[in-house]
Design a protein around this motif. Structure first.
Motif, PDB file in Angstrom:
ATOM      1  N   UNK A  50       0.850  -1.181   0.000  1.00 48.17           N
ATOM      2  CA  UNK A  50       0.000   0.000   0.000  1.00 48.17           C
ATOM      3  C   UNK A  50       0.891   1.238   0.000  1.00 48.17           C
ATOM      4  N   UNK A  51       0.289   2.366  -0.362  1.00 49.80           N
ATOM      5  CA  UNK A  51       1.021   3.629  -0.501  1.00 49.80           C
ATOM      6  C   UNK A  51       0.377   4.657   0.413  1.00 49.80           C
ATOM      7  N   UNK A  52       1.206   5.420   1.134  1.00 46.03           N
ATOM      8  CA  UNK A  52       0.624   6.490   1.949  1.00 46.03           C
ATOM      9  C   UNK A  52       0.734   7.831   1.214  1.00 46.03           C
ATOM     10  N   UNK A  53       0.184   8.869   1.820  1.00 45.84           N
ATOM     11  CA  UNK A  53       0.119  10.172   1.163  1.00 45.84           C
ATOM     12  C   UNK A  53       1.498  10.762   0.894  1.00 45.84           C
ATOM     13  N   UNK A  54       2.498  10.343   1.695  1.00 43.17           N
ATOM     14  CA  UNK A  54       3.861  10.841   1.506  1.00 43.17           C
ATOM     15  C   UNK A  54       4.673   9.967   0.568  1.00 43.17           C
ATOM     16  N   UNK A  60       3.403  -5.303   3.832  1.00 47.55           N
ATOM     17  CA  UNK A  60       2.834  -6.182   4.859  1.00 47.55           C
ATOM     18  C   UNK A  60       3.895  -7.196   5.255  1.00 47.55           C
ATOM     19  N   UNK A  61       4.430  -7.047   6.454  1.00 45.91           N
ATOM     20  CA  UNK A  61       5.524  -7.914   6.885  1.00 45.91           C
ATOM     21  C   UNK A  61       4.956  -9.142   7.596  1.00 45.91           C
ATOM     22  N   UNK A  62       5.136 -10.299   6.982  1.00 46.87           N
ATOM     23  CA  UNK A  62       4.589 -11.537   7.520  1.00 46.87           C
ATOM     24  C   UNK A  62       5.637 -12.421   8.172  1.00 46.87           C
ATOM     25  N   UNK A  63       6.830 -11.921   8.360  1.00 48.20           N
ATOM     26  CA  UNK A  63       7.883 -12.714   8.989  1.00 48.20           C
ATOM     27  C   UNK A  63       8.454 -11.987  10.205  1.00 48.20           C
ATOM     28  N   UNK A  64       8.919 -12.762  11.160  1.00 51.37           N
ATOM     29  CA  UNK A  64       9.405 -12.229  12.428  1.00 51.37           C
ATOM     30  C   UNK A  64      10.886 -11.898  12.330  1.00 51.37           C
ATOM     31  N   UNK A  65      11.256 -10.749  12.864  1.00 50.23           N
ATOM     32  CA  UNK A  65      12.660 -10.334  12.875  1.00 50.23           C
ATOM     33  C   UNK A  65      13.285 -10.773  14.189  1.00 50.23           C
ATOM     34  N   UNK A  90       8.382   1.128   4.141  1.00 49.90           N
ATOM     35  CA  UNK A  90       8.049   0.991   5.555  1.00 49.90           C
ATOM     36  C   UNK A  90       7.381  -0.372   5.774  1.00 49.90           C
ATOM     37  N   UNK A  91       7.395  -0.843   7.005  1.00 54.62           N
ATOM     38  CA  UNK A  91       6.844  -2.155   7.323  1.00 54.62           C
ATOM     39  C   UNK A  91       5.636  -2.031   8.230  1.00 54.62           C
ATOM     40  N   UNK A  92       4.654  -2.888   7.988  1.00 58.51           N
ATOM     41  CA  UNK A  92       3.486  -2.963   8.846  1.00 58.51           C
ATOM     42  C   UNK A  92       3.155  -4.443   9.039  1.00 58.51           C
ATOM     43  N   UNK A  93       2.796  -4.806  10.238  1.00 57.99           N
ATOM     44  CA  UNK A  93       2.520  -6.201  10.526  1.00 57.99           C
ATOM     45  C   UNK A  93       1.421  -6.734   9.616  1.00 57.99           C
ATOM     46  N   UNK A  94       1.681  -7.897   8.997  1.00 56.94           N
ATOM     47  CA  UNK A  94       0.702  -8.512   8.111  1.00 56.94           C
ATOM     48  C   UNK A  94      -0.462  -9.076   8.908  1.00 56.94           C
TER      49      UNK A  94
END
Length: 759
Positions: A50-54, A60-65, A90-94
């Protein structure tokens, strides 16, 4: 007769449906934009992007760091296809949709060896089984971080998702400006035309979301700007300045703290709990008795205003603990049983690999070599002990936890709290080490049970180091009895291997997938991996495993069965070379007929290490070659003796892991694997006496120190094949390379881990 006809008709219909389903291509893993919960003007283009306004690209991050660098590597895949700077991702939890599941990890559970899966030599049964299992895995959608599979699993879905988003943005710009699509370009996060029109991703996102992408193509490797090149880790700054949030760092308004004490006897239970005495201690608010949750032992938890008060309270517990009904566990007894069963397993165990007539070839061989190898239980010893923060309020459960299996953690929480899974919200944190330990969810289940008694207030359950060490799901102990027959020229013509040890996957499934776990154990590939799938061309082979049930809690440990089976296999091959009077390098190369990639890795390691060149007096070299998780790793070690024990001076590690996404991260993983593997090879063991684990913390279970760490050199072979595993393949060759070097130095063959001289 009519009833039977109807039954067969029904079965025929089901079979037809199954065959039809199997013939269909796997469902797309690009996913739907509806998977996102959109906020703040964000626009979703598919299930991953997805894209934000900036104009930030949100993945969507589906793996654990957990230190392996996956957050950076997966972001590189997206940045490359979208032609944006890595810093713009940028990363966001899947979420929990099935297309986020790990297909590659489940496909790798198939018991296939390199001679049936090597590119260009893949057999038809291997192709078919991989195809079908991939389809099943796609439907199951089990999201896990493990099996060195994150990049290999994401390699196609993430690149296709990003390439699709790129095409949508370009088509949207073409329609807006009424300019030919072929004349537009997307560079540095901006879509532009040579005549002047240009727009950022944020400006085009809404139009792109409503625009079909048309024909989508992945960027050819010749155009890559990011893949294959080092890039700074996205988590580096936060981990250096202390802002990175691990599970242990979670703080919520009004949060309480809990500590627990399991029965010190594995499988035991508490007697009468002195509840009143505990409640009189400073800050103590609740005492909760915990049953056996998600495979845990029974325990007592104390809830207090802060973690120190909770810990002091459980440490003060003075009570009788009950022995397990089946009697006390003892590792000396277990080891003797495993050794006996390993000697029988080649004839009586489950056969993972068989070709020719190994028994006859062995009986008629001019020369025979045999050896018994043994490995102990091992703890995970993650830097961050088990912990989970949970809140149970108004029919909803909220979790803050670092886990390798977020979906299974939610399911465990729902079972304990008695709510639907969609009533559980999980906030993923960084993991302070995983190594397979956080594939289990016992600590999550315990935290939820404690939170059910705190009146809707969040509570953090934190295990002490001692509880973490003495109530782990340990790497199984194992034994292997190996026999080989050599012809008159010293070439191996027969190979019989019998191994014994507990099966990990049935026990793990019982704990975390109770709805899928059946009452009958099935053969566990991880028990024999590294033995049945060795790469050596020996005409007569029989490799079998005897599964045991010792009663010791066991689980996945970094590189799983390869961690000890590689020690058995590669040490024994070295013994065959010695018996044949051959150089260990040349002997292995002679057995790698038809596997040029394996030979190339071994030759490169030998060349980089200076194999055959003179060494200082008191120093010797040893080598080992092993394939695991789709990658081939060879290591050469230079070893001296210090106080009668091995002292590792230098390690040369060469890896073929397919196409490399980030060589800097791969090198870090190889270095960490060597240190991890040396810690286990030199020191690692868990001893159980009277049902009680004897090692309680790092003084009893030492890790390699900086002063003991050798010089580590890593080399990556170029490849055009898809990426394969990185995090684990560097562990298995460590112990055998060390043992083989020690033999070259001293003439002493060490066949039992840990490798202490004289054992």
């Amino acid at each position: 007769m009519k009833r039977r006809t109807l039954l067969l008709s029904g079965l025929g219909g089901a079979t037809a449906l199954l065959v039809g389903w199997g013939a269909m291509p796997p469902r797309s893993r690009v996913g739907s934009a509806s998977a996102w919960a959109l906020v703040g003007g964000h626009v979703a283009l598919n299930g991953w992007i997805k894209i934000d306004a900036d104009s930030h690209v949100i993945l969507a991050m589906n793996r654990s760091e957990m230190g392996q660098g996956v957050h950076t590597a997966l972001a590189q895949l997206v940045a490359e296809e979208l032609n944006v700077p890595l810093q713009q991702v940028r990363l966001e939890q899947a979420g929990y949709q099935s297309f986020y599941g790990n297909v590659a990890a489940i496909v790798s559970s198939l018991p296939l060896g390199p001679r049936s899966t090597e590119p260009g030599q893949e057999t038809r049964p291997a192709r078919l089984s991989r195809w079908l299992v991939a389809k099943v895995a796609r439907e199951l959608g089990i999201n896990l971080t493990g099996g060195s599979s994150s990049v290999s699993d994401a390699w196609e879905p993430l690149r296709w998702a990003a390439a699709t988003a790129r095409q949508q943005l370009l088509v949207a710009a073409s329609l807006r400006w009424k300019l030919p699509l072929a004349e537009l370009k997307l560079e540095a996060g901006v879509v532009s035309h040579a005549s002047g029109p240009h727009a950022t991703l944020g400006e085009l996102a809404r139009e792109a979301a409503a625009t079909p992408p048309g024909e989508v193509r992945l960027k050819p490797a010749a155009q890559w700007q990011l893949l294959g090149r080092p890039a700074a880790r996205s988590d580096l700054q936060a981990k250096v300045n202390g802002t990175a949030r691990f599970g242990i760092d979670v703080r919520q308004p009004g949060q309480l703290f809990a500590a627990l004490r399991h029965s010190p006897i594995l499988g035991g239970s508490p007697g009468v709990i002195p509840v009143n005495a505990l409640l009189q201690m400073p800050g103590v608010l609740r005492v909760v008795q915990l049953g056996t949750l998600a495979g845990s032992d029974a325990a007592v938890a104390v809830v207090a205003q802060n973690s120190w008060q909770a810990l002091r309270a459980v440490q003060s517990l003075d009570m009788a603990w009950q022995q397990r009904p089946a009697g006390a566990l003892d590792t000396a007894v277990i080891a003797a049983d495993l050794a006996a069963k390993a000697r029988q397993a080649a004839q009586s165990g489950f056969v993972f690999q068989s070709q020719g007539d190994a028994a006859l070839a062995l009986a008629t061989a001019p020369r025979k070599v045999e050896a018994l190898y043994e490995a102990p239980y091992l703890a995970h010893a993650t830097m961050e002990p088990m912990n989970c923060t949970a809140q149970v309020k108004d029919g909803h459960v909220t979790l803050w936890v670092g886990t390798q299996v977020p979906g299974l953690a939610r399911a465990a929480a729902a079972r304990v709290a008695g709510v639907p899974e969609d009533a559980v919200t999980l906030h993923q944190t960084y993991l302070g080490g995983g190594f397979g330990r956080r594939l289990d969810v016992d600590h999550v289940a315990q935290a939820v049970r404690v939170a059910m008694d705190t009146g809707g207030v969040p509570v953090q359950l934190l295990w002490s180091r001692e509880e973490d060490m003495t109530h782990d799901f340990y790497r199984p102990a194992g034994a292997a009895f190996l026999q080989a027959g050599l012809d008159a020229q010293g070439q191996a013509v027969a190979w019989l291997a019998g191994s014994a040890g507990d099966a990990i996957q049935p026990r793990w499934m019982e704990r975390v997938l109770p709805a899928l776990a059946g009452p009958i154990d099935t053969p566990d590939k991880t028990a024999s991996e590294g033995l049945f799938d060795h790469p050596y061309a020996i005409p007569h082979q029989r490799i079998a495993h005897q599964a045991t049930r010792s009663g010791v809690p066991i689980g996945n440990w970094r590189s799983v069965g390869h961690s000890h089976n590689a020690f058995f296999t590669e040490s024994f091959v070295d013994e065959l070379a010695h018996a044949a009077g051959a150089d260990p390098l040349a002997y292995r190369l002679g057995l790698l007929v038809g596997l040029p990639r394996h030979a190339a890795v071994l030759k490169r390691a030998a060349e980089a290490a200076g194999w055959g060149t003179p060494l200082p007096q008191g120093v010797a070299r040893g080598l080992a070659l092993h394939e695991s998780f789709g990658s081939i790793n060879a290591q050469v070690m230079e070893v001296s003796s210090q106080d009668g024990r091995p002292r590792v001076l230098r390690v040369v590690s060469v890896l073929d892991c397919g196409q490399v996404v980030n060589p800097g991260i791969v090198a870090q993983q190889l270095e960490s694997a060597v240190i991890f593997g040396l810690s286990a090879a030199l020191f690692g063991r868990i001893d159980i006496q009277g049902g009680v684990v004897q090692q309680r913390s790092f003084p009893d279970y030492p890790l390699l120190t900086m002063a003991q760490t050798p010089r580590i050199e890593t080399h990556l072979l170029p490849s055009e094949l898809p990426p394969t595993g990185v995090g684990e393949p560097g562990v298995p060759p460590v112990a055998p390379a060390l043992a083989n070097a020690w033999f070259a130095l001293t003439g002493e063959r060490l066949r039992r881990l840990p490798l202490s001289a004289g054992k």
